[in-house]
Design a protein around this motif. Structure first.
Motif, PDB file in Angstrom:
ATOM      1  N   ALA A 159       0.830  -1.207   0.000  1.00 33.36           N
ATOM      2  CA  ALA A 159       0.000   0.000   0.000  1.00 33.36           C
ATOM      3  C   ALA A 159       0.864   1.257   0.000  1.00 33.36           C
ATOM      4  N   ARG A 160       1.983   1.222   0.737  1.00 35.40           N
ATOM      5  CA  ARG A 160       2.891   2.387   0.754  1.00 35.40           C
ATOM      6  C   ARG A 160       3.512   2.618  -0.624  1.00 35.40           C
ATOM      7  N   VAL A 161       3.883   1.539  -1.300  1.00 39.33           N
ATOM      8  CA  VAL A 161       4.445   1.674  -2.657  1.00 39.33           C
ATOM      9  C   VAL A 161       3.413   2.281  -3.589  1.00 39.33           C
ATOM     10  N   ALA A 162       2.186   1.810  -3.510  1.00 40.89           N
ATOM     11  CA  ALA A 162       1.123   2.365  -4.355  1.00 40.89           C
ATOM     12  C   ALA A 162       0.866   3.824  -4.028  1.00 40.89           C
ATOM     13  N   LEU A 163       0.913   4.160  -2.716  1.00 39.71           N
ATOM     14  CA  LEU A 163       0.715   5.552  -2.306  1.00 39.71           C
ATOM     15  C   LEU A 163       1.820   6.446  -2.843  1.00 39.71           C
ATOM     16  N   ASP A 164       3.063   5.975  -2.772  1.00 37.66           N
ATOM     17  CA  ASP A 164       4.181   6.757  -3.315  1.00 37.66           C
ATOM     18  C   ASP A 164       4.014   6.978  -4.814  1.00 37.66           C
ATOM     19  N   ARG A 165       3.536   5.954  -5.518  1.00 41.40           N
ATOM     20  CA  ARG A 165       3.342   6.078  -6.974  1.00 41.40           C
ATOM     21  C   ARG A 165       2.259   7.098  -7.290  1.00 41.40           C
ATOM     22  N   GLU A 167       1.276   9.612  -5.378  1.00 45.08           N
ATOM     23  CA  GLU A 167       1.753  10.961  -5.037  1.00 45.08           C
ATOM     24  C   GLU A 167       2.752  11.470  -6.073  1.00 45.08           C
ATOM     25  N   ALA A 168       3.558  10.562  -6.618  1.00 40.20           N
ATOM     26  CA  ALA A 168       4.492  10.967  -7.678  1.00 40.20           C
ATOM     27  C   ALA A 168       3.732  11.403  -8.928  1.00 40.20           C
ATOM     28  N   GLN A 169       2.670  10.662  -9.290  1.00 32.43           N
ATOM     29  CA  GLN A 169       1.853  11.054 -10.438  1.00 32.43           C
ATOM     30  C   GLN A 169       1.197  12.413 -10.221  1.00 32.43           C
ATOM     31  N   LYS A 170       0.749  12.646  -8.989  1.00 33.74           N
ATOM     32  CA  LYS A 170       0.114  13.920  -8.683  1.00 33.74           C
ATOM     33  C   LYS A 170       1.124  15.064  -8.786  1.00 33.74           C
ATOM     34  N   ALA A 171       2.331  14.852  -8.245  1.00 33.71           N
ATOM     35  CA  ALA A 171       3.363  15.887  -8.318  1.00 33.71           C
ATOM     36  C   ALA A 171       3.734  16.186  -9.767  1.00 33.71           C
ATOM     37  N   ALA A 172       3.810  15.137 -10.599  1.00 36.70           N
ATOM     38  CA  ALA A 172       4.139  15.347 -12.003  1.00 36.70           C
ATOM     39  C   ALA A 172       3.046  16.126 -12.707  1.00 36.70           C
ATOM     40  N   ALA A 173       1.786  15.850 -12.366  1.00 39.09           N
ATOM     41  CA  ALA A 173       0.673  16.560 -12.987  1.00 39.09           C
ATOM     42  C   ALA A 173       0.674  18.029 -12.593  1.00 39.09           C
ATOM     43  N   VAL A 174       1.000  18.297 -11.327  1.00 43.86           N
ATOM     44  CA  VAL A 174       1.037  19.691 -10.869  1.00 43.86           C
ATOM     45  C   VAL A 174       2.154  20.454 -11.571  1.00 43.86           C
ATOM     46  N   LYS A 175       3.306  19.814 -11.702  1.00 42.56           N
ATOM     47  CA  LYS A 175       4.435  20.470 -12.387  1.00 42.56           C
ATOM     48  C   LYS A 175       4.132  20.720 -13.858  1.00 42.56           C
ATOM     49  N   ALA A 176       3.297  19.859 -14.430  1.00 41.12           N
ATOM     50  CA  ALA A 176       2.953  20.016 -15.842  1.00 41.12           C
ATOM     51  C   ALA A 176       1.947  21.134 -16.058  1.00 41.12           C
ATOM     52  N   GLY A 177       1.460  21.718 -14.988  1.00 44.83           N
ATOM     53  CA  GLY A 177       0.563  22.859 -15.116  1.00 44.83           C
ATOM     54  C   GLY A 177      -0.902  22.520 -14.977  1.00 44.83           C
ATOM     55  N   ALA A 186      -8.236  15.300  -8.763  1.00 46.30           N
ATOM     56  CA  ALA A 186      -9.207  14.903  -7.730  1.00 46.30           C
ATOM     57  C   ALA A 186      -9.248  13.380  -7.577  1.00 46.30           C
ATOM     58  N   ALA A 187      -9.174  12.686  -8.710  1.00 45.75           N
ATOM     59  CA  ALA A 187      -9.168  11.218  -8.652  1.00 45.75           C
ATOM     60  C   ALA A 187      -7.919  10.709  -7.953  1.00 45.75           C
ATOM     61  N   LEU A 188      -6.784  11.345  -8.249  1.00 48.62           N
ATOM     62  CA  LEU A 188      -5.541  10.946  -7.585  1.00 48.62           C
ATOM     63  C   LEU A 188      -5.617  11.219  -6.077  1.00 48.62           C
ATOM     64  N   ASP A 189      -6.246  12.347  -5.713  1.00 53.36           N
ATOM     65  CA  ASP A 189      -6.409  12.663  -4.285  1.00 53.36           C
ATOM     66  C   ASP A 189      -7.248  11.596  -3.583  1.00 53.36           C
ATOM     67  N   GLN A 190      -8.330  11.159  -4.243  1.00 51.93           N
ATOM     68  CA  GLN A 190      -9.184  10.140  -3.639  1.00 51.93           C
ATOM     69  C   GLN A 190      -8.428   8.821  -3.461  1.00 51.93           C
ATOM     70  N   GLN A 191      -7.656   8.445  -4.468  1.00 48.42           N
ATOM     71  CA  GLN A 191      -6.883   7.210  -4.368  1.00 48.42           C
ATOM     72  C   GLN A 191      -5.850   7.302  -3.249  1.00 48.42           C
ATOM     73  N   SER A 193      -5.998   9.218  -0.583  1.00 50.06           N
ATOM     74  CA  SER A 193      -6.672   9.201   0.710  1.00 50.06           C
ATOM     75  C   SER A 193      -7.044   7.779   1.111  1.00 50.06           C
ATOM     76  N   ALA A 194      -7.568   7.005   0.156  1.00 43.51           N
ATOM     77  CA  ALA A 194      -7.933   5.618   0.451  1.00 43.51           C
ATOM     78  C   ALA A 194      -6.708   4.799   0.836  1.00 43.51           C
ATOM     79  N   LEU A 195      -5.604   5.018   0.146  1.00 43.58           N
ATOM     80  CA  LEU A 195      -4.378   4.265   0.448  1.00 43.58           C
ATOM     81  C   LEU A 195      -3.821   4.646   1.815  1.00 43.58           C
TER      82      LEU A 195
END
Length: 369
Positions: A159-165, A167-177, A186-191, A193-195
């Protein structure tokens, strides 16, 4: 081992309570013939004896004073339950309506009384939960293979590995603008939170497995009801949820009889316009029905332990109660199929309402005690 001893004690206690409520059932008449001189007095009430039993109070003319006799009484109570149990159980399972009607109509000596059977099944059910549930919990929380990492730890790591993945996707999306309020973020946030919730729950389980004291697992919230005793109870439950669960189980065990008076008024509503049926009839119906449901619970618990497929257990839990209620209603009150069918639907609703009320009362008692 402690759970097994406690379970055996509960079963014996239930049988002996049933024996106390059914003191004469199954006694072999004639077993004491010839004991005591003719014209002797009853040792219990002083009445002059005319046979092997006192005609005034029913006590046997022969009274044992040996450890052998005590052992025989315990064994008889536990393993025979006065003999009538074997005439009662088949009818309770296969022909519950016939059993209820025959008992109400006066055939009392042939069958175990509803209250005695109810008390016995209550003891037996909680003994089963204590023995089987305790062992299951022990096996679930403790890994028997030394040096092997627990399943909780493995799952938590995944679960921690999935959570890190995520969060990394979310950070990449934010950097991409991408905008933070976008659907993908929002979908990444929900995932995420569940993890996080999953990781925390698995961490609690792993700590419990390793014997580590953990903080509050059950949180009833910080709301205030204005009732000082209840608010104090909620605070204590938040601080020690394990004690709260133990108190609830103990209260359910002690006050299970409360299901009977809670259920009888609902049964009376189903036959409000049928004056020939009295509250006593409904009480007998309810008590026998509750005894069967507890026996069903025991069977389902044991079925789960021996490896019966979960689907079959769920199907039995869903299908058996309404079928049994229908059969008991039709047989006990001599109803037609259609009349028994609609009453079964109503009775299922009433049963759920009663169970919910019972649980609420248990919670209030546990939190305010």
């Amino acid at each position: 081992m402690t759970g097994d001893i406690g379970a055996a004690a509960d079963i014996a206690k239930g049988a002996l309570v049933g024996r106390a409520l059914e003191p004469k059932a199954g006694d072999a008449h004639g077993a004491h013939t010839g004991n005591g001189p003719e014209g002797a007095l009853c040792l219990n009430c002083g009445t002059r004896l005319l046979g092997e039993h006192c005609h005034a109070c029913g006590q046997s003319a022969h009274v044992h004073r040996s450890l052998d006799g005590i052992g025989h009484e315990i064994a008889h109570g536990v393993f025979h339950f006065e003999g009538k149990i074997w005439r009662t159980l088949p009818l309770l399972i296969l022909h519950p309506g016939m059993l209820t009607r025959r008992y109400v109509n006066g055939e009392r000596a042939r069958f175990v009384s509803p209250l005695a059977l109810f008390l016995f099944t209550v003891f037996l059910m909680f003994a089963t939960i204590g023995a089987v549930g305790g062992e299951m919990t022990k096996d679930f929380l403790q890994d028997k293979h030394s040096g092997k990492t627990s399943d909780y730890a493995h799952e938590a790591a995944k679960a921690r590995v999935a959570l890190d993945r995520i969060e990394a996707q979310k950070a990449a999306a934010v950097k991409a603008g991408a905008t933070y309020s976008g659907a993908s973020i929002a979908a990444l946030d929900q995932q995420a939170s569940a993890l996080r919730t999953t990781v925390r729950a698995l961490g609690v389980a792993a700590d419990m497995q390793n014997g580590v004291a953990y903080g509050t697992v059950v949180d009833l919230g910080d709301f205030q009801t204005g009732w000082e005793r209840l608010d104090h109870g909620i605070a204590k439950a938040n601080g020690n949820p394990g004690l709260m669960l133990y108190k609830l189980q103990t209260s359910a065990y002690k006050y299970s009889w409360g299901l009977i008076p809670l259920s009888v008024p609902f049964m009376a509503l189903l036959f409000l316009w049928r004056r020939q049926h009295h509250l006593y009839d409904h009480a007998i119906f309810v008590t026998y029905s509750l005894a069967f449901m507890m026996l069903l619970t025991i069977v389902l618990i044991v079925a789960g332990v021996i490896g019966v497929a979960e689907g079959w257990i769920v199907m039995a839990a869903i299908c058996v109660p309404p079928v049994h209620m229908f059969a008991q209603l039709r047989g006990a009150y001599e109803l037609r199929k259609r009349s028994a069918a609609w009453r079964t639907v109503a009775l299922l609703t009433f049963a759920f309402t009663t169970l919910l009320a019972f649980i609420v009362l248990l919670l209030l008692h546990g939190l305010t005690d």
